[in-house]
Design a protein around this motif. Structure first.
Motif, PDB file in Angstrom:
ATOM      1  N   ALA A 129       0.833  -1.202   0.000  1.00 33.73           N
ATOM      2  CA  ALA A 129       0.000   0.000   0.000  1.00 33.73           C
ATOM      3  C   ALA A 129       0.871   1.256   0.000  1.00 33.73           C
ATOM      4  CB  ALA A 129      -0.936  -0.005   1.204  1.00 33.73           C
ATOM      5  N   ASP A 130       1.965   1.214   0.747  1.00 31.20           N
ATOM      6  CA  ASP A 130       2.873   2.352   0.792  1.00 31.20           C
ATOM      7  C   ASP A 130       3.483   2.607  -0.579  1.00 31.20           C
ATOM      8  OD1 ASP A 130       4.605   4.270   2.476  1.00 31.20           O
ATOM      9  OD2 ASP A 130       6.094   3.083   1.389  1.00 31.20           O
ATOM     10  N   ARG A 131       3.929   1.558  -1.229  1.00 32.71           N
ATOM     11  CA  ARG A 131       4.567   1.693  -2.545  1.00 32.71           C
ATOM     12  C   ARG A 131       3.581   2.249  -3.574  1.00 32.71           C
ATOM     13  NH1 ARG A 131       8.067  -3.033  -5.582  1.00 32.71           N
ATOM     14  NH2 ARG A 131       8.239  -2.035  -7.623  1.00 32.71           N
ATOM     15  N   LEU A 132       2.363   1.734  -3.564  1.00 35.96           N
ATOM     16  CA  LEU A 132       1.391   2.152  -4.567  1.00 35.96           C
ATOM     17  C   LEU A 132       0.930   3.587  -4.329  1.00 35.96           C
ATOM     18  CD1 LEU A 132      -0.754  -1.108  -4.912  1.00 35.96           C
ATOM     19  CD2 LEU A 132       1.425  -0.496  -5.977  1.00 35.96           C
ATOM     20  N   ASN A 133       0.720   3.943  -3.068  1.00 35.80           N
ATOM     21  CA  ASN A 133       0.292   5.302  -2.762  1.00 35.80           C
ATOM     22  C   ASN A 133       1.406   6.323  -2.971  1.00 35.80           C
ATOM     23  OD1 ASN A 133      -2.555   5.483  -1.866  1.00 35.80           O
ATOM     24  ND2 ASN A 133      -1.917   3.860  -0.465  1.00 35.80           N
ATOM     25  N   ARG A 134       2.652   5.914  -2.740  1.00 32.20           N
ATOM     26  CA  ARG A 134       3.773   6.809  -3.041  1.00 32.20           C
ATOM     27  C   ARG A 134       3.806   7.125  -4.544  1.00 32.20           C
ATOM     28  NH1 ARG A 134       8.057   7.543   0.617  1.00 32.20           N
ATOM     29  NH2 ARG A 134       7.738   6.463   2.624  1.00 32.20           N
ATOM     30  N   SER A 135       3.501   6.126  -5.355  1.00 29.17           N
ATOM     31  CA  SER A 135       3.467   6.348  -6.805  1.00 29.17           C
ATOM     32  C   SER A 135       2.364   7.331  -7.171  1.00 29.17           C
ATOM     33  CB  SER A 135       3.253   5.021  -7.533  1.00 29.17           C
ATOM     34  OG  SER A 135       4.388   4.184  -7.403  1.00 29.17           O
ATOM     35  N   LEU A 136       1.204   7.185  -6.539  1.00 34.02           N
ATOM     36  CA  LEU A 136       0.114   8.123  -6.786  1.00 34.02           C
ATOM     37  C   LEU A 136       0.530   9.529  -6.355  1.00 34.02           C
ATOM     38  CD1 LEU A 136      -2.742   8.872  -7.599  1.00 34.02           C
ATOM     39  CD2 LEU A 136      -3.539   8.073  -5.356  1.00 34.02           C
ATOM     40  N   TYR A 183      -7.061  -1.814  -8.995  1.00 32.45           N
ATOM     41  CA  TYR A 183      -7.673  -3.139  -9.114  1.00 32.45           C
ATOM     42  C   TYR A 183      -7.634  -3.915  -7.802  1.00 32.45           C
ATOM     43  CZ  TYR A 183      -8.410  -2.824 -14.132  1.00 32.45           C
ATOM     44  OH  TYR A 183      -8.872  -2.458 -15.373  1.00 32.45           O
ATOM     45  N   LEU A 184      -6.701  -3.580  -6.920  1.00 35.93           N
ATOM     46  CA  LEU A 184      -6.648  -4.231  -5.610  1.00 35.93           C
ATOM     47  C   LEU A 184      -7.518  -3.519  -4.577  1.00 35.93           C
ATOM     48  CD1 LEU A 184      -2.836  -5.119  -5.282  1.00 35.93           C
ATOM     49  CD2 LEU A 184      -4.731  -6.608  -5.979  1.00 35.93           C
ATOM     50  N   GLY A 185      -8.113  -2.396  -4.964  1.00 44.82           N
ATOM     51  CA  GLY A 185      -8.963  -1.656  -4.044  1.00 44.82           C
ATOM     52  C   GLY A 185      -8.193  -0.790  -3.064  1.00 44.82           C
ATOM     53  N   ILE A 186      -6.910  -0.640  -3.273  1.00 50.19           N
ATOM     54  CA  ILE A 186      -6.073   0.179  -2.391  1.00 50.19           C
ATOM     55  C   ILE A 186      -6.204   1.659  -2.747  1.00 50.19           C
ATOM     56  CG2 ILE A 186      -3.665   0.675  -1.748  1.00 50.19           C
ATOM     57  CD1 ILE A 186      -3.101  -2.312  -2.110  1.00 50.19           C
ATOM     58  N   ILE A 187      -6.387   1.959  -4.029  1.00 59.48           N
ATOM     59  CA  ILE A 187      -6.549   3.329  -4.510  1.00 59.48           C
ATOM     60  C   ILE A 187      -7.920   3.452  -5.163  1.00 59.48           C
ATOM     61  CG2 ILE A 187      -5.710   5.043  -6.171  1.00 59.48           C
ATOM     62  CD1 ILE A 187      -2.901   3.893  -5.762  1.00 59.48           C
ATOM     63  N   GLN A 188      -8.630   4.525  -4.828  1.00 65.70           N
ATOM     64  CA  GLN A 188      -9.955   4.751  -5.386  1.00 65.70           C
ATOM     65  C   GLN A 188     -10.031   6.129  -6.027  1.00 65.70           C
ATOM     66  OE1 GLN A 188     -12.973   3.876  -2.441  1.00 65.70           O
ATOM     67  NE2 GLN A 188     -11.861   2.082  -1.693  1.00 65.70           N
TER      68      GLN A 188
END
Length: 373
Positions: free
Chosen positions: A270-277, A303-308
């Motif tokens: 989640a940290d990695r994906l949100n840092r990218s956002l 697609y994993l529901g971590i980012i909306q």
């Protein structure tokens, strides 16, 4: 339809839809290679021969009287006098190949209105029929290509041998002349270091792995193009069935890898994906490689529901906006590499923030939970 329609549209119709296994499979492409009898291959033909082939093929698809033939509504464009930037944009939209864009001699393309079909003339072969569909839709894409193929073969003499099948400039395409490709987004297999073994396994299965723009290109943003390597000795049906089977196995492995990441490294993921956002939303300088990797992570997060609150269609647009050609086309001027990095960051930031706020507003109106970085 003029060329501006195809240059300024940030997505094609097939990109705006989401087909089967759309969380992993971006698109399906079918390409048929064909040549005409009594003409030398493009590697050796004269400009006069090239023009004769160009006229013969385009006449069938543009000037036909039959109602069924007119249904396709192709637009014809010569690449000989087309500016290099426009050709680059067509490559980035997967409407023509890099090889055709780089040709200095007579070459052209016919594009369907919805951009799902393109017929390249005088590339490596006299005719390259290409059909694109969203998600995993091999049969549908092949049916469209076959329809164009039968139409051309009805009017033009194909180079065909009873033993070898369709004759092509490169022997590796001889036989069916069919290249079926699946564009896959495989971030979890890449993150878990499984992608290397997967790629090395493909040749034993009669498949090959290439980058986003086909032969000679590298993977960008965890996108990989899986295609058949064998065209001789197999029927079209068998080639499609084999690729379907291999693709479904890869989908299963990617799904398992995503599940494992969530189960064993959810916070880090989640940290990695949100840092990218966060990078996409606030960065002032973005190289194409960094933008591609960040967009890949955001796609996975959605697609994993971590980012909306970010539509997938917007990410598809951003994948095109970040490309050097389309970026400069949008800016209306030639940009140096460092200028492109600044403009890329500004454009992606604007597109994502605008659509994210719009999506968030809709969610709030409907009483849905919203998610912030």
């Amino acid at each position: 339809m003029n060329i501006e329609h195809f240059l300024h549209n940030p997505t094609t119709n097939w990109m705006q839809e989401e087909g089967q296994y759309g969380d992993i499979v971006m698109s399906t492409r079918i390409r048929l290679a064909r040549n005409l009898t009594d003409f030398r291959f493009p590697r050796a033909f004269s400009d006069e021969e090239a023009m004769q082939i160009d006229k013969a093929v385009s006449n069938v698809l543009i000037d036909a009287d039959d109602e069924e033939e007119q249904h396709f509504q192709f637009s014809y464009f010569s690449l000989h006098d087309m500016p290099a930037l426009q050709r680059k944009v067509l490559v980035e939209k997967h409407l023509i190949s890099p090889q055709l864009a780089d040709k200095e001699r007579v070459g052209s393309v016919l594009l369907s209105k919805d951009e799902s079909i393109s017929v390249m003339i005088n590339e490596e072969d006299h005719i390259r029929i290409q059909c694109l569909q969203p998600g995993l839709q091999l049969e549908k894409a092949y049916e469209s290509a076959d329809q164009i193929d039968r139409l051309l073969e009805h009017h033009l003499p194909y180079a065909f041998d009873d033993t070898f099948g369709y004759l092509t400039s490169c022997p590796t395409n001889t036989g069916t002349g069919l290249r079926a490709s699946i564009m896959m987004h495989l971030p979890a297999l890449t993150m878990t270091n499984q992608i290397g073994s997967l790629i090395s396994t493909m040749p034993r299965l009669g498949m090959v792995v290439r980058g986003m723009y086909g032969e000679g290109t590298e993977s960008v943003g965890n996108y990989y193009q899986i295609s058949n390597q064998i065209t001789l000795g197999k029927s079209e049906k068998d080639i499609l069935l084999d690729l379907q089977s291999v693709t479904e196995q890869i989908i299963q492995k990617e799904t398992e890898a995503r599940t494992a990441l969530i189960e064993h490294a959810s916070i880090a993921l989640a940290d990695r994906l949100n840092r990218s956002l966060g990078t996409l939303l606030y960065a002032r300088i973005l190289t194409s490689e960094e933008a591609a990797n960040c967009l890949s992570n955001v796609r996975l997060g959605i697609y994993l529901g971590i980012i909306q609150n970010i539509p997938i269609a917007v990410l598809n647009e951003c994948m095109l906006y970040m490309q050097p050609g389309f970026l400069q086309q949008h800016a209306g001027t030639t940009l140096q590499p460092n200028e492109r990095d600044v403009y890329r960051a500004s454009l992606l930031r604007e597109r994502l923030q605008c659509n994210r706020e719009l999506k968030k507003g809709h969610s709030d109106e409907e009483g849905e939970d919203s998610y912030d970085v």
